[in-house]
Design a protein around this motif. Structure first.
Motif, mmCIF file in Angstrom:
data_model
loop_
_atom_site.group_PDB
_atom_site.id
_atom_site.type_symbol
_atom_site.label_atom_id
_atom_site.label_comp_id
_atom_site.label_asym_id
_atom_site.label_seq_id
_atom_site.Cartn_x
_atom_site.Cartn_y
_atom_site.Cartn_z
ATOM 1 N N VAL A 88 33.970 29.764 32.998
ATOM 2 C CA VAL A 88 35.264 30.122 32.495
ATOM 3 C C VAL A 88 35.237 31.226 31.714
ATOM 4 N N LEU A 89 36.440 31.730 31.406
ATOM 5 C CA LEU A 89 36.417 33.010 30.628
ATOM 6 C C LEU A 89 35.708 32.823 29.274
ATOM 7 N N ILE A 90 34.907 34.121 28.764
ATOM 8 C CA ILE A 90 34.596 33.792 27.440
ATOM 9 C C ILE A 90 35.697 34.008 26.304
ATOM 10 N N GLU A 94 41.114 38.199 20.288
ATOM 11 C CA GLU A 94 42.591 38.375 20.704
ATOM 12 C C GLU A 94 43.173 36.898 20.632
ATOM 13 N N THR A 95 42.518 36.033 21.169
ATOM 14 C CA THR A 95 43.165 34.742 21.450
ATOM 15 C C THR A 95 43.339 34.046 20.176
ATOM 16 N N GLU A 96 42.396 34.182 19.275
ATOM 17 C CA GLU A 96 42.533 33.668 17.728
ATOM 18 C C GLU A 96 44.094 34.242 17.274
ATOM 19 N N VAL A 121 51.270 21.677 25.251
ATOM 20 C CA VAL A 121 50.447 21.930 26.343
ATOM 21 C C VAL A 121 49.795 23.313 26.561
ATOM 22 N N ASP A 122 48.662 23.369 26.787
ATOM 23 C CA ASP A 122 47.864 24.463 26.867
ATOM 24 C C ASP A 122 47.658 25.047 28.501
ATOM 25 N N VAL A 123 48.165 25.950 28.996
ATOM 26 C CA VAL A 123 48.140 26.191 30.445
ATOM 27 C C VAL A 123 46.976 26.991 31.075
ATOM 28 N N GLY A 124 46.083 26.375 31.968
ATOM 29 C CA GLY A 124 45.056 27.297 32.344
ATOM 30 C C GLY A 124 43.901 27.279 31.084
ATOM 31 N N THR A 125 43.606 26.084 30.763
ATOM 32 C CA THR A 125 42.578 26.050 29.393
ATOM 33 C C THR A 125 41.312 26.500 29.481
ATOM 34 N N GLY A 126 40.844 26.782 30.819
ATOM 35 C CA GLY A 126 39.575 27.311 30.840
ATOM 36 C C GLY A 126 38.411 26.592 30.045
ATOM 37 N N SER A 127 37.564 27.214 29.096
ATOM 38 C CA SER A 127 36.727 26.589 28.248
ATOM 39 C C SER A 127 37.492 25.597 27.171
ATOM 40 N N ILE A 129 39.311 26.346 24.515
ATOM 41 C CA ILE A 129 39.400 26.984 23.155
ATOM 42 C C ILE A 129 40.958 26.528 22.571
ATOM 43 N N ILE A 130 41.820 27.025 23.324
ATOM 44 C CA ILE A 130 43.078 26.949 22.667
ATOM 45 C C ILE A 130 43.584 25.417 22.516
ATOM 46 N N ALA A 131 43.563 24.321 23.525
ATOM 47 C CA ALA A 131 43.699 23.373 23.206
ATOM 48 C C ALA A 131 42.924 22.517 22.215
ATOM 49 N N SER A 190 49.622 29.835 26.652
ATOM 50 C CA SER A 190 48.714 30.028 27.633
ATOM 51 C C SER A 190 48.178 31.292 27.350
ATOM 52 N N ASN A 191 46.924 31.527 27.812
ATOM 53 C CA ASN A 191 46.174 32.873 28.025
ATOM 54 C C ASN A 191 45.891 32.805 29.643
ATOM 55 N N PRO A 192 47.013 33.139 30.276
ATOM 56 C CA PRO A 192 46.584 33.071 31.732
ATOM 57 C C PRO A 192 45.853 34.227 32.176
ATOM 58 N N PRO A 193 45.452 34.449 33.475
ATOM 59 C CA PRO A 193 44.989 35.731 34.063
ATOM 60 C C PRO A 193 46.226 36.750 33.935
ATOM 61 N N TYR A 194 45.711 37.842 33.504
ATOM 62 C CA TYR A 194 46.937 38.794 33.507
ATOM 63 C C TYR A 194 46.359 40.438 33.869
ATOM 64 N N LEU A 214 39.221 34.227 39.128
ATOM 65 C CA LEU A 214 40.409 33.302 39.092
ATOM 66 C C LEU A 214 40.909 33.417 37.502
ATOM 67 N N ALA A 215 40.186 33.563 36.384
ATOM 68 C CA ALA A 215 40.795 33.739 35.181
ATOM 69 C C ALA A 215 41.009 34.985 34.665
ATOM 70 N N LEU A 216 40.686 36.192 35.580
ATOM 71 C CA LEU A 216 41.099 37.419 35.310
ATOM 72 C C LEU A 216 42.213 38.255 35.966
HETATM 73 N N1 GLN Z 1 43.048 29.657 27.827
HETATM 74 C C1 GLN Z 1 41.474 30.153 28.173
HETATM 75 C C2 GLN Z 1 41.148 31.242 27.119
HETATM 76 O O1 GLN Z 1 41.984 31.368 26.192
HETATM 77 C C3 GLN Z 1 41.198 30.639 29.578
HETATM 78 C C4 GLN Z 1 41.922 32.098 29.791
HETATM 79 C C5 GLN Z 1 41.768 32.394 31.337
HETATM 80 O O2 GLN Z 1 40.884 32.085 31.901
HETATM 81 N N2 GLN Z 1 42.524 33.357 31.691
HETATM 82 O O3 GLN Z 1 40.102 31.673 26.999
#
Ligand code: GLN
Length: 287
Positions: A88-90, A94-96, A121-127, A129-131, A190-194, A214-216
């Protein structure tokens, strides 16, 4: 070796390898189980040899690029401790800010006094954290989270369980697990890969070599996921509704355009993070 000697050694060793001295403190906290304050109070305490050995091994790992969060297995997000792994992404601070922006705008789309919970809905939830954070911060919410990676979902589920958050986790691509069964809701976050593929070459080794690609990364311009996600949103979103996306610096106008093309009449804000970089796009859709 005394505490201050261990810290002094670690900080110069890390700095020689271009890593922050503070990592040493964090690793020694991990091995002693002490808070930062306690660590400073114990400056002259002699550490057990075995502990010093393990600590030094970890400092070497960190100096070679292993993220400190992978060594300790955890990271703090929005005041809570989350498990993390290389799947998962660490969590990033910024996501806070994305969470705060959503909480601040919630009254625009949700009346918390009528007893009807808000569906998120939290899309691409990874670890997760958002959900997990939203489920715990908003008692009148129903939170679902999706991810395409089964490994990530397993980390997210452990985090929800440990923190006693009620979240439904679904495996699948973006919103598909929900739209395929006709589920709808009022907030898509969502915090998707960008990150653009081409940036790979200039990124720090501790990120590219240790965090999941995949997350980046998201195609040549980093916008691939936004393009696909925004197309899926009309099928899911109830009105009034909100879309909250984390973005990379310089992507604001492009992501805004994608949303406005899909929902004419949407209000779209592009927000900077605390470092003054474009970091969030928040849209409210009334009609
Ligand atoms: N939503 C997760 C996070 O904010 C995963 C983000 C991601 O993998 N791009 O950490």
């Amino acid at each position: 070796m005394k505490v201050y000697e261990a810290l002094r050694w670690a900080s110069s060793f890390l700095q020689e390898h271009d890593y922050e001295a503070a990592i040493g403190e964090r690793l020694l906290q991990h091995h002693t189980g002490w808070s930062r304050t306690r660590l400073l109070a114990e400056y002259h305490t002699i550490l057990e040899e075995e502990l010093v050995d393990k600590f030094q091994k970890d400092v070497h790992l960190a100096a070679k690029g292993t993220p400190v969060q992978h060594i300790t297995g955890e990271e703090t997000f929005y005041g809570r401790t989350f498990l993390v792994s290389s799947d998962v992404l660490i969590p990033r601070p910024e996501t806070e800010e994305l969470i705060e922006a959503v909480l601040a705008r919630l009254p625009l789309i949700h009346n918390s006094s009528n007893g009807i919970p808000v569906k998120i809905v939290d899309v691409g939830t990874g670890s997760g954290i958002i959900a997990v954070t939203l489920a715990l911060e908003l008692s009148d919410s129903i939170v679902t989270a999706t991810d395409i990676s089964p490994e990530a979902l397993s980390v997210a589920k452990q985090n929800a369980k440990r923190l006693h958050a009620e979240v439904t986790f679904l495996k699948g691509d973006l919103l598909e697990p929900l739209t395929s069964i006709g589920e709808k809701g009022s907030i898509v976050i969502s915090n998707p890969p960008y990150i653009p593929e081409g940036d790979r070459a200039v990124m720090k080794a501790n990120v590219v070599d240790h965090e999941p690609s995949l997350a980046l990364f998201a195609g040549e311009d980093g916008l691939n996921i936004y393009r696909r996600l925004v197309k899926q949103i009309p099928k899911f979103l109830l009105k009034p509704g909100m879309i909250a996306l984390e973005i990379g610096h310089g992507q604001g106008e492009a992501v805004k355009k994608l949303i406005v093309e899909q929902f004419n009449g949407a209000t779209v804000e592009i927000l900077d993070d605390i470092n003054g970089k474009e970091r969030m796009v928040i849209s409210v859709i009334y009609e």
